[in-house]
Design a protein around this motif. Structure first.
Motif, mmCIF file in Angstrom:
data_model
loop_
_atom_site.group_PDB
_atom_site.id
_atom_site.type_symbol
_atom_site.label_atom_id
_atom_site.label_comp_id
_atom_site.label_asym_id
_atom_site.label_seq_id
_atom_site.Cartn_x
_atom_site.Cartn_y
_atom_site.Cartn_z
ATOM 1 N N ASN A 289 0.827 -1.209 0.000
ATOM 2 C CA ASN A 289 0.000 0.000 0.000
ATOM 3 C C ASN A 289 0.858 1.254 0.000
ATOM 4 O O ASN A 289 0.562 2.232 -0.703
ATOM 5 N N GLY B 259 -2.752 1.649 -4.200
ATOM 6 C CA GLY B 259 -3.184 1.462 -5.582
ATOM 7 C C GLY B 259 -4.231 0.389 -5.772
ATOM 8 O O GLY B 259 -4.775 0.250 -6.873
ATOM 9 N N TRP C 138 -4.067 -6.842 -1.829
ATOM 10 C CA TRP C 138 -2.642 -6.865 -1.497
ATOM 11 C C TRP C 138 -2.341 -7.988 -0.507
ATOM 12 O O TRP C 138 -1.316 -8.672 -0.618
ATOM 13 N N SER D 222 2.526 1.763 -3.433
ATOM 14 C CA SER D 222 1.605 2.053 -4.542
ATOM 15 C C SER D 222 0.670 3.219 -4.250
ATOM 16 O O SER D 222 -0.212 3.499 -5.064
#
Length: 465
Positions: free
Chosen positions: A150, A156, A162, A153
């Motif tokens: 997290n 993202g 994830w 990204s």
């Protein structure tokens, strides 16, 4: 000495001079779970230094990431004393475990030791606690990896995705069958996490104020020498520090794969000295500069840029830590299922099917628990209170009492020592009840306050978005 003729007669008739020590050594080798073999799978390939690195990696990653926030609860002085005291205590408890295993070399796990002193009921209860413990700490590793992804990204994707990706990678690496081969990953993992923590330590000292604190106007750092956090928070903090070096029950399966298990004290002292010193130094520096604004896990304490760099560097170490936790838990189940059958050290379909089944099922359980309790500190404290309090306090005390029953009627000194080990058993029971109560109270408060949104939440656990 034998004459040449006598020596020749011995050779002709196949006799060989053996002393009592050789006979004892052969008997101990015969009792070992994994036999040294040239025809099947030889698990006994881990040297003492390699074992030491594995020990370090078992303890270091999750421990160092959760400690700075505990100093806010206990204060710098109280927290420092607690780190050193628990490090020494856990070292001694594993000395008890190692000595007991030397006397009973058939013990592959702490559950086998419980069987010796308490029979099948104690064995199954201890085995269940062991599995729960290492499923939960694997879950903490999954949370750590998802937090890193997290952060890297900027959130993202949904955190659950994830976490699922982290679980797949961890299960795949944990399925490497021998600790000798997993052990080589620990070198990269240790360097990775150590470097990441150093980056954070340097990063927090270069800032005027903590990244999470108000960036303008006055603010309260929250740095105190001694604090009075109340019973629940104090028990959670103390339990978190205890569990940071309490994973010593995972050292026993490593001993079973050492070339010479009697060398266990070399890697133990090497590991515990380095880990305790590192915990103390890193935690104090981060707490001194961040105070109550320290992040959990602590790699996010120096701002977004340093957070991304540190998590990028630590990613390998976080994966390797969870890999070792899952591998150790799966290896316990694997040995329990196959036992003394020929499939334990033979490359059969049953051997491989059982091994992969163990890693996949335990990995799936770890994923579910990680998503149900998605706050890193609380999950670590829960592991400490429910599982490691009996496994790393009460049971070592019980094992010592079993081997030293004669102390009860010995000299005054021996009677005092005997009473102190009864105290170790009772201390574990106190933490089992008291710390679990504290953790449950704090988890309940976190749900009420919105700190924990819901199970399987997509929320950003790295605070990067």
């Amino acid at each position: 000495m034998l004459s040449k003729e006598q020596k020749g007669a011995h050779e002709v008739h196949g006799f060989e001079e053996t002393g009592p020590r050789d006979v004892v050594f052969e008997e101990e080798e015969e009792e070992e779970v994994f036999k040294k073999t040239d025809t099947g799978v030889n698990f006994r390939r881990v040297g003492w230094f390699n074992a030491g690195v594995i020990f370090i990696k078992v303890l270091f990653a999750t421990g160092v990431l959760s400690l700075p926030s505990t100093l806010y609860s206990l204060g710098a002085v109280g927290g420092s004393i607690s780190i050193v005291a628990w490090g020494c205590f856990n070292t001694y408890c594993f000395v008890i475990l190692g000595n007991f295993r030397t006397k009973h070399p058939h013990c592959h796990s702490i559950a086998d030791m419980a069987d010796v002193v308490g029979g099948v009921v104690a064995k199954e209860a201890t085995g269940l606690l062991f599995i729960i413990a290492y499923v939960l700490v694997t879950g903490s590793g999954i949370i750590g990896v998802s937090t890193a992804l997290n952060a890297l990204s900027h959130h993202g994707a949904c955190t659950v995705w994830w976490s699922f990706l982290a679980t797949v990678v961890i299960v795949a690496t944990a399925s490497i069958r021998k600790l000798e081969h997993v052990g080589w990953l620990t070198y990269a993992g240790f360097v990775s996490i150590y470097a990441a923590v150093l980056i954070v330590v340097i990063g927090v000292t270069t800032r005027d104020r903590p990244a999470a604190a108000p960036q303008e106007g006055p603010y309260d750092l929250g740095f105190v020498a001694i604090n009075n956090p109340g019973f629940a928070a104090g028990m959670v903090a103390s339990c978190t520090i205890f569990v940071s070096s309490a994973g010593t029950s995972a050292f026993l399966p490593v001993m079973s794969e050492m070339r010479n298990p009697k060398d266990y004290k070399k890697p133990l002292y090497f590991c515990m000295a380095l880990v305790t010193a590192s915990y103390l130094a890193f935690s104090l520096v981060v707490y001194r500069w961040c105070g109550k604004w320290v992040a959990s896990p602590s790699l996010g304490s120096a701002g977004q840029t340093i957070k991304m760099v540190s998590y990028g560097v630590a990613l390998v170490g976080l994966v390797v830590s969870a890999t070792i936790y899952l591998h150790v838990g799966a290896k316990y189940v694997f040995v329990r299922i196959l036992g003394k059958s020929r499939h334990l050290q033979a490359n059969t379909l049953v051997h491989w099917g059982t091994w992969f089944g163990c890693t996949i099922i335990l990995g799936a359980l770890a994923f579910i628990l990680a998503e149900a309790i998605p706050i890193f500190n609380y999950l670590i404290a829960l592991v400490g209170s429910v599982c490691f309090a009996p496994l790393a306090m009460s049971l070592p005390g019980w094992l010592w009492l079993y081997d030293h029953g004669h102390y009860r009627k010995g000299t005054l000194y021996q009677k005092v020592v005997y009473l102190l080990h009864i105290g170790i058993v009772l201390l574990g029971l106190f933490f089992l009840v008291g710390a679990t109560y504290g953790v449950v109270i704090q988890i309940n408060d976190a749900y009420k306050s919105g700190m924990i949104g819901s199970a399987f939440s997509c929320a950003d656990n790295s605070n990067s978005s």
